[in-house]
Design a protein around this motif. Sequence first.
Motif, mmCIF file in Angstrom:
data_model
loop_
_atom_site.group_PDB
_atom_site.id
_atom_site.type_symbol
_atom_site.label_atom_id
_atom_site.label_comp_id
_atom_site.label_asym_id
_atom_site.label_seq_id
_atom_site.Cartn_x
_atom_site.Cartn_y
_atom_site.Cartn_z
ATOM 1 N N ALA A 7 23.337 -41.087 78.830
ATOM 2 C CA ALA A 7 24.262 -41.028 77.696
ATOM 3 C C ALA A 7 25.598 -41.691 78.000
ATOM 4 C CB ALA A 7 24.482 -39.577 77.285
ATOM 5 N N ALA A 8 26.064 -41.553 79.231
ATOM 6 C CA ALA A 8 27.363 -42.126 79.620
ATOM 7 C C ALA A 8 27.236 -42.695 81.031
ATOM 8 C CB ALA A 8 28.456 -41.061 79.555
ATOM 9 N N PRO A 9 26.603 -43.840 81.173
ATOM 10 C CA PRO A 9 26.284 -44.396 82.494
ATOM 11 C C PRO A 9 27.483 -44.541 83.431
ATOM 12 C CG PRO A 9 25.168 -45.629 80.766
ATOM 13 C CD PRO A 9 26.120 -44.699 80.077
ATOM 14 N N GLU A 10 28.629 -44.880 82.880
ATOM 15 C CA GLU A 10 29.817 -45.109 83.712
ATOM 16 C C GLU A 10 30.739 -43.897 83.770
ATOM 17 O OE1 GLU A 10 29.863 -47.879 85.426
ATOM 18 O OE2 GLU A 10 28.007 -48.453 84.399
ATOM 19 N N MET B 249 7.888 -36.999 74.780
ATOM 20 C CA MET B 249 9.087 -36.791 75.592
ATOM 21 C C MET B 249 10.095 -37.934 75.421
ATOM 22 S SD MET B 249 9.220 -33.888 77.106
ATOM 23 C CE MET B 249 8.452 -33.143 75.682
ATOM 24 N N GLU B 250 9.583 -39.148 75.222
ATOM 25 C CA GLU B 250 10.491 -40.282 75.023
ATOM 26 C C GLU B 250 11.397 -40.055 73.817
ATOM 27 O OE1 GLU B 250 10.376 -45.133 74.264
ATOM 28 O OE2 GLU B 250 8.510 -44.001 74.475
ATOM 29 N N LYS B 251 10.807 -39.578 72.713
ATOM 30 C CA LYS B 251 11.592 -39.312 71.506
ATOM 31 C C LYS B 251 12.593 -38.180 71.749
ATOM 32 C CE LYS B 251 8.240 -40.917 68.075
ATOM 33 N NZ LYS B 251 7.385 -40.526 66.924
ATOM 34 N N GLN B 252 12.158 -37.164 72.477
ATOM 35 C CA GLN B 252 13.049 -36.042 72.769
ATOM 36 C C GLN B 252 14.230 -36.495 73.621
ATOM 37 O OE1 GLN B 252 13.006 -33.252 71.373
ATOM 38 N NE2 GLN B 252 10.909 -32.890 70.673
ATOM 39 N N VAL B 253 13.955 -37.286 74.630
ATOM 40 C CA VAL B 253 15.022 -37.779 75.507
ATOM 41 C C VAL B 253 16.001 -38.643 74.714
ATOM 42 C CG1 VAL B 253 15.530 -39.368 77.419
ATOM 43 C CG2 VAL B 253 13.757 -37.621 77.677
ATOM 44 N N GLU B 254 15.487 -39.528 73.884
ATOM 45 C CA GLU B 254 16.358 -40.387 73.071
ATOM 46 C C GLU B 254 17.235 -39.557 72.138
ATOM 47 O OE1 GLU B 254 13.735 -43.043 71.067
ATOM 48 O OE2 GLU B 254 13.408 -44.313 72.834
ATOM 49 N N ALA B 255 16.643 -38.497 71.573
ATOM 50 C CA ALA B 255 17.407 -37.636 70.654
ATOM 51 C C ALA B 255 18.499 -36.868 71.393
ATOM 52 C CB ALA B 255 16.460 -36.665 69.950
ATOM 53 N N ILE B 256 18.190 -36.362 72.572
ATOM 54 C CA ILE B 256 19.194 -35.623 73.354
ATOM 55 C C ILE B 256 20.327 -36.555 73.768
ATOM 56 C CG2 ILE B 256 19.654 -34.291 75.444
ATOM 57 C CD1 ILE B 256 16.683 -33.421 75.385
ATOM 58 N N VAL B 257 19.965 -37.739 74.222
ATOM 59 C CA VAL B 257 20.981 -38.706 74.658
ATOM 60 C C VAL B 257 21.907 -39.066 73.503
ATOM 61 C CG1 VAL B 257 21.318 -41.105 75.416
ATOM 62 C CG2 VAL B 257 19.651 -39.649 76.575
ATOM 63 N N GLU B 258 21.355 -39.270 72.322
ATOM 64 C CA GLU B 258 22.179 -39.576 71.158
ATOM 65 C C GLU B 258 23.078 -38.388 70.808
ATOM 66 O OE1 GLU B 258 24.151 -41.258 68.163
ATOM 67 O OE2 GLU B 258 22.890 -42.281 69.653
ATOM 68 N N LEU C 45 30.585 -36.459 72.683
ATOM 69 C CA LEU C 45 31.757 -37.157 73.205
ATOM 70 C C LEU C 45 32.659 -37.629 72.074
ATOM 71 C CD1 LEU C 45 30.458 -39.388 76.163
ATOM 72 C CD2 LEU C 45 31.568 -37.151 76.259
ATOM 73 N N LYS C 46 32.064 -38.202 71.044
ATOM 74 C CA LYS C 46 32.855 -38.687 69.911
ATOM 75 C C LYS C 46 33.605 -37.550 69.231
ATOM 76 C CE LYS C 46 29.884 -42.641 68.795
ATOM 77 N NZ LYS C 46 28.968 -43.233 67.792
ATOM 78 N N GLN C 47 32.907 -36.444 69.026
ATOM 79 C CA GLN C 47 33.511 -35.314 68.318
ATOM 80 C C GLN C 47 34.602 -34.633 69.139
ATOM 81 O OE1 GLN C 47 30.292 -32.699 67.120
ATOM 82 N NE2 GLN C 47 29.211 -34.364 66.080
ATOM 83 N N SER C 48 34.435 -34.603 70.447
ATOM 84 C CA SER C 48 35.384 -33.880 71.300
ATOM 85 C C SER C 48 36.539 -34.746 71.785
ATOM 86 C CB SER C 48 34.651 -33.319 72.524
ATOM 87 O OG SER C 48 34.181 -34.377 73.354
ATOM 88 N N GLY C 49 36.338 -36.053 71.803
ATOM 89 C CA GLY C 49 37.361 -36.933 72.341
ATOM 90 C C GLY C 49 37.320 -37.022 73.857
ATOM 91 N N ALA C 50 36.307 -36.411 74.474
ATOM 92 C CA ALA C 50 36.162 -36.476 75.926
ATOM 93 C C ALA C 50 35.626 -37.843 76.333
ATOM 94 C CB ALA C 50 35.226 -35.374 76.413
ATOM 95 N N LYS C 51 35.790 -38.184 77.614
ATOM 96 C CA LYS C 51 35.386 -39.499 78.104
ATOM 97 C C LYS C 51 33.998 -39.514 78.727
ATOM 98 C CE LYS C 51 40.093 -41.128 79.088
ATOM 99 N NZ LYS C 51 41.024 -41.588 80.164
ATOM 100 N N GLY C 52 33.523 -38.328 79.176
ATOM 101 C CA GLY C 52 32.236 -38.306 79.855
ATOM 102 C C GLY C 52 31.775 -36.893 80.137
ATOM 103 N N ASN D 152 38.852 -35.659 82.093
ATOM 104 C CA ASN D 152 38.663 -35.467 80.659
ATOM 105 C C ASN D 152 37.177 -35.556 80.302
ATOM 106 O OD1 ASN D 152 39.146 -34.999 77.924
ATOM 107 N ND2 ASN D 152 39.596 -37.148 77.483
ATOM 108 N N TYR D 153 36.366 -34.794 81.049
ATOM 109 C CA TYR D 153 34.932 -34.730 80.845
ATOM 110 C C TYR D 153 34.546 -33.383 80.228
ATOM 111 C CZ TYR D 153 33.865 -38.841 83.824
ATOM 112 O OH TYR D 153 33.749 -40.102 84.350
ATOM 113 N N LEU D 154 33.360 -33.332 79.634
ATOM 114 C CA LEU D 154 32.774 -32.068 79.180
ATOM 115 C C LEU D 154 31.918 -31.484 80.290
ATOM 116 C CD1 LEU D 154 31.519 -33.036 75.591
ATOM 117 C CD2 LEU D 154 33.572 -31.726 76.170
ATOM 118 N N VAL D 155 31.981 -30.165 80.456
ATOM 119 C CA VAL D 155 31.105 -29.475 81.408
ATOM 120 C C VAL D 155 29.779 -29.199 80.704
ATOM 121 C CG1 VAL D 155 30.760 -27.418 82.828
ATOM 122 C CG2 VAL D 155 33.043 -28.427 82.629
ATOM 123 N N VAL D 156 28.707 -29.715 81.276
ATOM 124 C CA VAL D 156 27.394 -29.634 80.638
ATOM 125 C C VAL D 156 26.565 -28.524 81.272
ATOM 126 C CG1 VAL D 156 25.359 -30.931 79.926
ATOM 127 C CG2 VAL D 156 27.540 -32.119 80.257
ATOM 128 N N GLY D 157 26.033 -27.637 80.430
ATOM 129 C CA GLY D 157 25.230 -26.526 80.910
ATOM 130 C C GLY D 157 23.785 -26.920 81.146
#
Length: 247
Positions: A44-47, A1-10, A16-23, A132-137
């Motif tokens: 992924a975006a603590p702040e 699960m640790e590897k899965q969580v790290e992969a999802i977070v990345e 965010l980088k691809q979309s230009g969104a802030k969070g 300027n955030y993404l809506v996460v499903g």
Amino acid sequence: MEKQVEAIVEWLRQQLKQSGAKGFVVGVSGGIDSAVVANLIKRAAPENSLGVLLPIYTKPEHMTDSQKVIEKCGIDSLTLDLTESHNVMYSYIQDQLKGKNEFNESTDQLAGANLRARLRMSALYTVATNYNYLVVGTDNAAEWYTGYFTKYGDGGVDILPIVDFTKSEVRELAKYLDVPEEVITKAPSADLWEDQTDEKEMGTTYDRIDAYLGGEEIPEKDKDIIELLHKRSAHKRDPLPQYKRKS
């Protein structure tokens, strides 16, 4: 699960980088799926992550569970009570239909429930636009395959970080992320009407859906239900039909 969580977070950070969104923003219902996603976006975006509580005639225990999730993962939060908005809008629509003698009582509960989901979606996108955030499903693999989500409601999102994980895998993610135990063990519910639960509405269990998706043998009755749900909900997953003009 640790590897899965790290992969999802990345992956979330890449979105965010691809979309230009802030969070990120997610609706927190008090259920396990939204709890997992709230934890993931916080990593992924603590702040720049936000959990929004969107009660509509919501039971106090669901609100309590939502608050526990918010507090435990430390995500910033906002509460938007949409009960009055839903009541005003749906009552008005009902009155207009009744005035035409075309109100259908047999679909009343479903129509009202779908409006709840779509009002929540509209509220989330309004908040997302502000920041300027993404809506996460929050859909998991079982819900996606069976179409157990409202089109343009909880299915109306920008990204789906846990859609490749079965419900049982989401439980494992929740345990790793230290989601409150009462949230992990409670009966899944979309909070669409009084005493509504996912499994009661679907007519089968998440364990059997997970087993079926994993290629295991399950009772024929459950297999038929799952395939019927999948077939009926194809329009939710497929691209919109588009007319191509004649040359």
